[in-house]
Design an enzyme around this catalytic site. Structure first.
Site, PDB file in Angstrom:
ATOM      1  N   HIS A 111      25.261  44.446  11.940  1.00 39.45           N
ATOM      2  CA  HIS A 111      25.003  43.126  12.512  1.00 39.45           C
ATOM      3  C   HIS A 111      24.056  42.314  11.636  1.00 39.45           C
ATOM      4  O   HIS A 111      22.992  42.806  11.249  1.00 39.45           O
ATOM      5  CB  HIS A 111      24.404  43.262  13.908  1.00 39.45           C
ATOM      6  CG  HIS A 111      25.351  43.794  14.931  1.00 39.45           C
ATOM      7  ND1 HIS A 111      26.078  42.965  15.765  1.00 39.45           N
ATOM      8  CD2 HIS A 111      25.706  45.066  15.264  1.00 39.45           C
ATOM      9  CE1 HIS A 111      26.829  43.702  16.576  1.00 39.45           C
ATOM     10  NE2 HIS A 111      26.619  44.983  16.285  1.00 39.45           N
ATOM     11  N   ASP A 165      24.817  49.880  12.315  1.00 39.35           N
ATOM     12  CA  ASP A 165      24.677  49.004  13.478  1.00 39.35           C
ATOM     13  C   ASP A 165      23.629  47.933  13.223  1.00 39.35           C
ATOM     14  O   ASP A 165      23.961  46.782  12.971  1.00 39.35           O
ATOM     15  CB  ASP A 165      24.352  49.808  14.734  1.00 39.35           C
ATOM     16  CG  ASP A 165      24.583  49.027  16.013  1.00 39.35           C
ATOM     17  OD1 ASP A 165      25.329  48.014  15.969  1.00 39.35           O
ATOM     18  OD2 ASP A 165      24.053  49.413  17.055  1.00 39.35           O
ATOM     19  N   GLU A 173      30.072  52.524  24.125  1.00 38.24           N
ATOM     20  CA  GLU A 173      28.665  52.664  23.753  1.00 38.24           C
ATOM     21  C   GLU A 173      27.824  52.718  25.031  1.00 38.24           C
ATOM     22  O   GLU A 173      27.266  53.751  25.386  1.00 38.24           O
ATOM     23  CB  GLU A 173      28.217  51.510  22.858  1.00 38.24           C
ATOM     24  CG  GLU A 173      26.761  51.610  22.410  1.00 38.24           C
ATOM     25  CD  GLU A 173      26.282  50.365  21.678  1.00 38.24           C
ATOM     26  OE1 GLU A 173      25.236  50.468  21.008  1.00 38.24           O
ATOM     27  OE2 GLU A 173      26.919  49.305  21.798  1.00 38.24           O
ATOM     28  N   HIS A 203      30.291  48.319  10.397  1.00 37.60           N
ATOM     29  CA  HIS A 203      29.609  47.894  11.632  1.00 37.60           C
ATOM     30  C   HIS A 203      28.131  47.662  11.331  1.00 37.60           C
ATOM     31  O   HIS A 203      27.303  48.565  11.428  1.00 37.60           O
ATOM     32  CB  HIS A 203      29.780  48.957  12.721  1.00 37.60           C
ATOM     33  CG  HIS A 203      29.417  48.486  14.085  1.00 37.60           C
ATOM     34  ND1 HIS A 203      30.306  48.464  15.143  1.00 37.60           N
ATOM     35  CD2 HIS A 203      28.259  47.999  14.593  1.00 37.60           C
ATOM     36  CE1 HIS A 203      29.710  47.989  16.226  1.00 37.60           C
ATOM     37  NE2 HIS A 203      28.455  47.708  15.906  1.00 37.60           N
ATOM     38  N   ASP A 248      22.136  39.835  12.479  1.00 37.26           N
ATOM     39  CA  ASP A 248      20.843  39.617  13.122  1.00 37.26           C
ATOM     40  C   ASP A 248      20.114  40.923  13.404  1.00 37.26           C
ATOM     41  O   ASP A 248      19.033  40.918  14.006  1.00 37.26           O
ATOM     42  CB  ASP A 248      20.997  38.805  14.410  1.00 37.26           C
ATOM     43  CG  ASP A 248      21.997  39.408  15.386  1.00 37.26           C
ATOM     44  OD1 ASP A 248      22.719  40.341  15.005  1.00 37.26           O
ATOM     45  OD2 ASP A 248      22.059  38.929  16.538  1.00 37.26           O
ATOM     46  N   GLY A 299      27.464  42.494  22.822  1.00 40.64           N
ATOM     47  CA  GLY A 299      26.546  42.180  23.909  1.00 40.64           C
ATOM     48  C   GLY A 299      26.626  43.228  25.006  1.00 40.64           C
ATOM     49  O   GLY A 299      27.183  44.313  24.817  1.00 40.64           O
ATOM     50  N   HIS A 353      33.431  46.139  20.599  1.00 42.42           N
ATOM     51  CA  HIS A 353      32.388  47.062  21.029  1.00 42.42           C
ATOM     52  C   HIS A 353      32.844  47.737  22.315  1.00 42.42           C
ATOM     53  O   HIS A 353      33.101  47.078  23.325  1.00 42.42           O
ATOM     54  CB  HIS A 353      31.089  46.296  21.308  1.00 42.42           C
ATOM     55  CG  HIS A 353      30.259  46.027  20.099  1.00 42.42           C
ATOM     56  ND1 HIS A 353      30.606  45.087  19.156  1.00 42.42           N
ATOM     57  CD2 HIS A 353      29.077  46.569  19.694  1.00 42.42           C
ATOM     58  CE1 HIS A 353      29.677  45.063  18.208  1.00 42.42           C
ATOM     59  NE2 HIS A 353      28.733  45.947  18.514  1.00 42.42           N
TER      60      HIS A 353
END
Length: 373
Positions: A28, A314, A217, A26, A30, A187, A214
């Site tokens: 990302h 993350d 969370e 996991h 970006d 998102g 996701h």
């Protein structure tokens, strides 16, 4: 290569956590940019950043992300995605990403990102995926030139608040032979349940492309239920709030009884992996029900109860972290040793979206690497 990462030793030993073989599930794209690369790319396209000093920029991201709110945390991505709107930008960021994982001892990583967020300067969805894959392959080649080996798979992500889920799912399936290993939705979680993307999930099930979602969370058990039922998720992105379905009862101050609710029981019994990200979970307030320090994180509770826990970063930029650092933080909080860290990596290897034979080879590499440490 990027600057040498900080070194972490297992307490009371000379074993470097950095050198242990790791699996990253996991992470990302970006959320893992090098500040120096951001500054360079921003200058080339005329994008203003909060600062043009690399050290200050890294600190700014970590400070802004440490808000206790996932919504505020996500606002920082305006700048990272801003420099990832061209083929050159995507390729450069992906190459850096691979090199940085390898420098941290990662031997297999899955990089997730949302192509629909990278079309502002004229790229098509397919061109964006191809650009990232080009960067990944360049990174793998660069790492090999340094005498190391890493394997990377793309997780194509759809934004849960948008209406392009099916289109992005079809994109993922088109590129499954070109680096894509699975699908994700990300998102704003609260208010955008997995069922909104049901058409995409139905299509992916028909095409047998694995899915992680996701969930658990910024929202609780209902979100996790949706990920499992509507998304047919094989893994839960974060999933930390699954601990809300665990009841602990202490009798006479000595005996402790633990009861799992139906969702937690399902997840544990079917070994559905939890993609836990300790520092990020603190930053976004995902563990606020239990506290605001690492020792309060329900990671250890879930681990001791037999859940398939994995450790992840993350967003390395926003959390100013690495996978090694996350393992070190958990070790300091819960007293883990090398055997525990090996379990976390074996859990991740078992849950990664690779064919069985490749997962078995990855497992063997982890066992061999820990044995040599």
């Amino acid at each position: 290569m990027n600057t040498t990462p900080s070194r972490y030793l297992l307490p009371g030993t000379t074993t470097s956590i950095n050198d242990l073989p790791k699996v990253s599930l996991h992470d990302h794209l970006d959320g893992g940019l090098r500040p120096a690369t951001m500054i360079e790319l921003a200058d080339s396209i005329g994008l203003d950043l909060p600062t043009t000093d690399a050290a200050e920029l890294g600190t700014w991201f970590a400070k802004q992300a440490d808000s206790g709110s996932l919504v505020d945390y996500l606002k920082t991505f305006e700048f990272t995605t801003g420099v990832m709107q061209t083929r050159e930008g995507l390729t450069r960021v992906a190459r850096d990403f691979v090199e940085d994982l390898a420098a941290d001892g990662v031997i297999y990583g899955e990089v997730r990102w949302a192509p629909e967020q990278h079309l502002a300067r004229g790229l098509t969805l397919d061109e964006a995926v191809e650009a990232v894959q080009e960067g990944i392959e360049a990174g793998i080649e660069s790492v090999a030139g340094e005498g190391s080996h890493i394997r990377i798979g793309q997780l194509i992500t759809a934004m849960r608040h948008a209406d392009r889920g099916l289109e992005v799912a079809e994109l993922a399936v088109r590129h499954r032979g070109n680096g894509v290993v699975g699908f994700d939705i990300a998102g704003a979680e609260l208010g955008f349940p997995a069922r909104n993307q049901r058409a995409a999930f139905d299509y992916l099930a028909q095409e047998f492309l694995p899915v992680t979602v996701h969930a658990g969370e910024a929202d609780g058990l209902d979100s996790i239920r949706g990920a499992l039922f509507d998304g047919r998720a094989l893994r839960l992105g974060h999933g930390v709030r699954l601990a809300e379905d665990v009841t602990i009862e202490r009798v006479d101050g000595e005996n402790t009884f633990v009861t799992l609710g139906p969702v937690a029981q399902w997840v544990r019994d079917r070994e559905i992996a939890l993609e836990l990200s300790p520092s990020s979970n603190l930053q976004t307030g995902a563990i606020s029900a239990w506290g605001d320090e690492m020792i309060d994180h329900p990671f250890d509770l879930l681990y001791q109860l037999g859940f398939r826990v994995t450790v992840n970063t993350d967003n390395r930029l926003m959390s100013k972290t690495t996978l090694t650092r996350e393992l070190a933080l958990l070790t300091d909080a819960f007293g883990y040793d090398a055997d525990d860290l090996e379990v976390f990596q074996l859990n991740a290897a078992a849950a990664c979206f690779l064919p069985l034979e490749d997962r078995e080879a990855l497992t063997d590499a982890i066992i061999a690497g820990f044995a040599q440490a």
